[in-house]
Design a protein around this motif. Structure first.
Motif, PDB file in Angstrom:
ATOM      1  N   TRP A  69       2.030   9.448  -9.062  1.00 53.27           N
ATOM      2  CA  TRP A  69       2.850  10.553  -9.533  1.00 53.27           C
ATOM      3  C   TRP A  69       4.117  10.044 -10.207  1.00 53.27           C
ATOM      4  CZ3 TRP A  69       0.787  14.808 -10.601  1.00 53.27           C
ATOM      5  CH2 TRP A  69      -0.197  15.385  -9.790  1.00 53.27           C
TER       6      TRP A  69
ATOM      7  N   PRO B  10       7.187  13.840  -5.137  1.00 58.32           N
ATOM      8  CA  PRO B  10       6.667  12.726  -4.332  1.00 58.32           C
ATOM      9  C   PRO B  10       6.708  11.409  -5.109  1.00 58.32           C
ATOM     10  CG  PRO B  10       4.861  14.020  -5.188  1.00 58.32           C
ATOM     11  CD  PRO B  10       6.112  14.681  -5.663  1.00 58.32           C
TER      12      PRO B  10
ATOM     13  N   SER C 194       0.828  -1.205   0.000  1.00 58.98           N
ATOM     14  CA  SER C 194       0.000   0.000   0.000  1.00 58.98           C
ATOM     15  C   SER C 194       0.863   1.255   0.000  1.00 58.98           C
ATOM     16  CB  SER C 194      -0.943  -0.004   1.201  1.00 58.98           C
ATOM     17  OG  SER C 194      -0.251   0.319   2.376  1.00 58.98           O
TER      18      SER C 194
ATOM     19  N   GLU D 255       0.626   4.179  -2.913  1.00 62.74           N
ATOM     20  CA  GLU D 255       0.386   5.595  -2.654  1.00 62.74           C
ATOM     21  C   GLU D 255       1.278   6.493  -3.498  1.00 62.74           C
ATOM     22  OE1 GLU D 255       1.106   6.586   1.444  1.00 62.74           O
ATOM     23  OE2 GLU D 255      -0.916   5.983   2.026  1.00 62.74           O
ATOM     24  N   ARG D 256       2.498   6.018  -3.750  1.00 66.13           N
ATOM     25  CA  ARG D 256       3.465   6.870  -4.442  1.00 66.13           C
ATOM     26  C   ARG D 256       3.551   6.579  -5.928  1.00 66.13           C
ATOM     27  NH1 ARG D 256       4.566   6.360   0.679  1.00 66.13           N
ATOM     28  NH2 ARG D 256       5.719   7.966   1.798  1.00 66.13           N
TER      29      ARG D 256
END
Lengths: 587, 323
Positions: free
Chosen positions: B99, B273, B91, B95-96
């Motif tokens: 981008w 990010p 997870s 999330e990263r």
């Protein structure tokens, strides 16, 4: 379950009524010496965060970035006075200590509410201490402070607003330690051992993808939003329990935002661009920013001599692998002689750009409660005198290269271990190297990662090391470092106990080490403040004369802050119980 | 073709296993452990360290740690726990990923759009002044590290009084809902990483395109086509350029793992990010399952990229056949 919930509701209602009856917010007054004035409400203040928080649960991970955020969302029973570093009431309104120094009774502040409106009470305190602070399985707990002389400290609830700790023996630093953040039982109950969870389960609370409304605290701000890898946004906690001198509820700011920026240079760029409102900087960055300030940039660069911060020292390994070196290093005459070859002024000028002062011995000069002035014992930089002192201790023979010879005939050549990824250690190491060479002591530089310095120190595989340990308001909090035989007293590992928790091996200590050892043991249980001060005074003098390590400088703290904001007070970082942010206001 | 692809896919399994053993061994060869960073913290007692060692499974022998990790992946699709974040690795990466993929694709696209025409131009105008200048600029951009370009661009923007000096958004737009203003803010920030990261790729691709086009231009079939009186433009675009593009297809396949590790320093300097800095941290802290998962992901992308490139080649070049 239902009955319990109803009972809880009833008790909450009655508590709320009680709270309203004697709600006593804390008034923040007497901070004029820090330049604090009455502010006005509103505004957003943006700070940098060095990396993404690893969790949103303070006791679940050991993480400075989370610490910085948590400091704005949670409070402890007591806190520091921002100006004097004295302990003041926080979530505990008052406390009593029994005459024998063993029973601490905390009366909790009435009318304090969690940021979701629930009332704060003794159950929250008990829940936090039992499941987090005293829980050996909680990653960022602190169970070590709750076993004194092998026996456990017990905690009990006296009534809904009173908590009592009973200690097996007196511990004068106990009060100072109770700055631990208190967590909400009503949000974390399912991770508690009372509900059948395993002690280690608490570490899994509030991961970074938790719903924002779950993270509830008593601090000045509450969590509004976390955007992975980019930003943590906090908003004002409308229920915060502090007011300013005029009675206006704190914090002044509406929002507090942390931008996640890893690179220090990128942080400076973002500050210059106006995207950050405040930044802690190093001595190396000072001239550039100060120049910009003088040229009219909309910010101020502030210097402050704060108590906290890490003064670097140089240490010699008393147990060095080379027995001839070990013998020389454990000879106090050698350490005193070499101190004269440490050019502190030059280091302060060129490494810190003048933004440092002379260090204390284990206690920061700003620490009014304990510091004793040992500046004279630091001596003067005098290479000729250093050479004479080395001659006098029998190291007068030199080889063709001008290097002194040890009694066995080998040259006096020392490896200096230092951190290469630091702004201060490398230049400091080369200054020491060049000055030591002038008195006939050859220094070989051995660079490692700064994060490895402690582990290398503790491994014993080094001869001379440049390192630093942080200062604290009470020497008791730094006991593992400065008490011979302590786990961090790594320059002389022989007195360390074979197993953790056993008594130190006093037979292996030098006489002066033995005296320091006894001083720390005595001061740890001495209830009288003046007697403790006297004991620690003696320790600082012994330290200054015998130099277990040679302190080099006490760096100043430097912060840059946008002109848009008032009431700025330097904030080193994660110091639980030291938080000036609620006083900051937008002009 | 399908059996070929299947065979290749199956062949990846032993390769990946072997890579995972090597990665694990290399991570373990690093001195120290994840827990070292806490030894200096006054809050951490030796007992807490022992408890953490047990909780994280670091007290188990290395082979057991490795086998547990592999078993988790095979049986439950669980890539292990991040020591640092106390959350499943999957997870955290997810999330990263958004981008990261967006930026990688965008910079790749931009560098191709610029590089391929430039490469063609410099090839057909070989030895002329303009092409030489372009080549020279190409060399310079190839020699300049992407993070340095990023720093220079930041300094430039700062000196011009700009505020978009890193990140993908201005602070107030980071957690704002999508809107026209937010898109504009993104565009105002995006050009710096695209230029800084994309530029490096441009020079390499441009030189590759130029070289392979020059190669092709001297081939017999091109001369024949010219001799038969085909229009120069037809010869160039219809035959030469189409054939010259083949090596670039392989290059594109190989650039997939760059998604993860290609832009670590630029991402740190520009505060993007993306996954790169996450991997960097995991390696530094010995957060071993995060590092392992990302390295394996990277290896998988490399293998997949190769396969895709081979398949694309077969589609583009009639001479390549797998059956």
């Amino acid at each position: 379950m239902h009955v319990g919930r109803i009972a809880r509701c009833v008790s909450l209602v009655s508590l709320a009524l009680l709270g309203a009856a004697h709600a006593a917010p804390k008034k923040m007054t007497g901070l004029g010496s820090l330049g604090v004035v009455g502010g006005k409400s509103g505004g957003t203040y943006t700070l940098p965060l060095g990396d993404s928080p690893q969790s949103l649960f303070y006791y679940g991970v050991i993480d400075n970035n989370l610490g910085l955020i948590s400091q704005q969302m949670f409070d402890g029973l007591v806190e520091f006075n921002l100006a004097t570093y004295k302990i003041e009431p926080a979530l505990a309104e008052s406390w009593t200590i029994s005459p024998d120094g063993k029973v601490y009774t905390f009366k909790l502040r009435g009318g304090v509410k969690w940021s979701d409106g629930q009332a704060f009470n003794a159950d929250d305190v008990l829940f936090t201490y039992r499941n987090m602070i005293m829980n050996p399985e909680a990653r960022a707990g602190d169970p070590g402070n709750f076993r004194l002389g092998g026996e456990a400290v017990t905690i009990a609830k006296v009534d809904s607003m009173t908590v009592r700790f009973t200690l097996p023996r007196p511990a004068p630093a106990f009060l100072l330690q109770q700055r631990y953040f208190i967590m909400p039982q009503h949000k974390l109950v399912k991770f508690g051992q009372e509900s059948g969870a395993k002690p280690a389960d608490i570490n899994g609370a509030w991961p970074t993808n938790v719903a924002e409304t779950e993270v509830v605290g008593t601090g000045p701000f509450k969590l509004a939003n976390y955007t992975a890898g980019q930003k943590v946004a906090l908003t004002r906690n409308p229920n915060y329990w502090k007011v300013d001198a005029a009675g206006t509820r704190l914090p002044y700011l509406d929002r507090l935002e942390f931008l996640i920026i890893r690179d220090p240079q990128a942080q400076v760029a973002q500050f210059l661009a106006g995207n950050l409102d405040q930044l802690n900087i190093s001595g190396a960055q000072f001239p550039d920013l100060k120049q910009k300030e003088v040229a009219g940039a909309p910010f101020k660069v502030m210097r402050s001599t704060a108590l906290f911060g890490s003064p670097p020292f140089v240490a010699y390994n008393f147990d060095a692998k080379n027995p001839a070196l070990a013998k020389v290093f454990s000879d106090v005459r050698f350490r005193r002689a070499m101190q004269m070859a440490v050019n502190r002024e030059r280091i302060i000028d060129s490494v810190y750009n003048g933004l440092a002062s002379l260090p204390g011995h284990g206690v920061a000069p700003a620490n009014k409660a304990f510091y004793v002035n040992t500046t004279r014992q630091l001596g003067e930089f005098d290479l000729a005198a250093a050479g004479r002192a080395l001659d006098a201790m029998g190291l007068s023979r030199k080889n063709a290269a001008g290097i002194r010879l040890l009694p066995g005939g080998q040259p006096l050549e020392i490896d200096l271990t230092y951190g290469t990824d630091s702004a201060v250690y490398p230049p400091m190491a080369t200054i020491l190297q060049s000055d030591f060479a002038k008195v006939g002591v050859k220094v070989n530089l051995k660079g490692i990662l700064s994060s490895r310095l402690l582990a290398t120190g503790q491994s014993g595989d080094w001869e001379m090391i440049l390192h630093a340990f942080g200062d604290q308001p009470d020497p008791e909090l730094r006991r593992p470092i400065w008490q011979p035989g302590g786990s961090l007293y790594y320059w002389h590992r022989a007195p360390q106990p074979a197993r953790d928790g056993d008594a130190a091996n006093t037979a292996k200590m030098a006489a002066w080490e033995r005296e320091i050892y006894d001083i720390f043991n005595k001061a740890a249980v001495e209830p009288s403040a003046s007697a403790r001060k006297a004991l620690y005074t003696r320790w600082q003098l012994l330290f200054a004369q015998n130099l277990p390590v040679t302190p080099i400088a006490k760096p100043e703290n430097i912060g840059a802050v946008s002109n848009k904001y008032g009431n700025y007070v330097y904030n080193l970082g994660v110091i639980p119980g030291y938080n000036p942010v609620p006083l900051i206001y937008q002009k | 073709m399908l059996t070929y692809a299947l065979r290749r896919l199956l062949g990846m399994i032993p390769t990946l296993l072997l890579i995972s053993v090597v990665c694990f061994a290399v991570i373990q060869l690093q001195p120290g452990s994840f827990l070292d960073q806490f030894r200096e913290d006054p809050r951490v007692t030796p007992e807490s360290l022992a408890a953490m060692t047990r909780q994280l499974g670091l007290d188990q022998p290395l082979w057991a740690q490795y086998l547990n990790w592999v078993r988790g992946i095979v049986t439950e699709g669980d890539f292990g726990y991040s020591f640092a974040n106390g959350r499943p690795v999957g997870s955290l990466i997810w999330e990263r990923l958004g981008w990261t993929v967006f930026l990688a694709m965008l910079t790749l696209l931009v560098s191709w759009v610029i590089a391929v025409p430039l490469g063609i131009y410099t090839a057909i105008h070989q030895h002329r002044k303009r092409a030489t200048i372009l080549n020279f600029l190409g060399y310079i951009s190839l020699a300049t590290p992407d993070f340095l370009v990023a720093l220079l661009l930041i300094a430039l923007v700062l000196n011009l009084g700009g505020t978009n000096v890193g990140g993908l958004f201005s602070p107030q737009f980071i957690d704002a809902p999508w809107s026209g203003a937010r898109v504009l803010d993104l565009l105002a920030h995006l050009w710096i990483p695209v230029v800084a990261i994309g530029l490096e790729g441009v020079a390499g691709l441009m030189r590759q395109m130029r070289a392979s086009l020059l190669d092709v231009l001297h081939q017999d079939y091109v001369r024949t086509a010219h001799a038969k009186g085909l229009a120069a433009r037809r010869v160039l675009w219809g035959h030469a350029a189409r054939n010259a593009v083949n090596p670039l297809i392989s290059l594109a396949g190989l650039s997939l793992p760059g998604l993860i590790s290609g832009t670590i320093i630029a991402s740190i300097v520009l505060n993007l990010p993306t996954i790169g800095p996450f991997l960097y941290d995991a390696l530094l802290n010995k957060d071993q399952f995060v590092a392992m998962t990302l390295l394996m992901f990277s290896a998988l992308l490399l293998l997949l990229g190769n396969l895709l490139a081979d398949l694309a080649l077969a589609w583009a070049d009639p001479r390549v056949r797998f059956d």
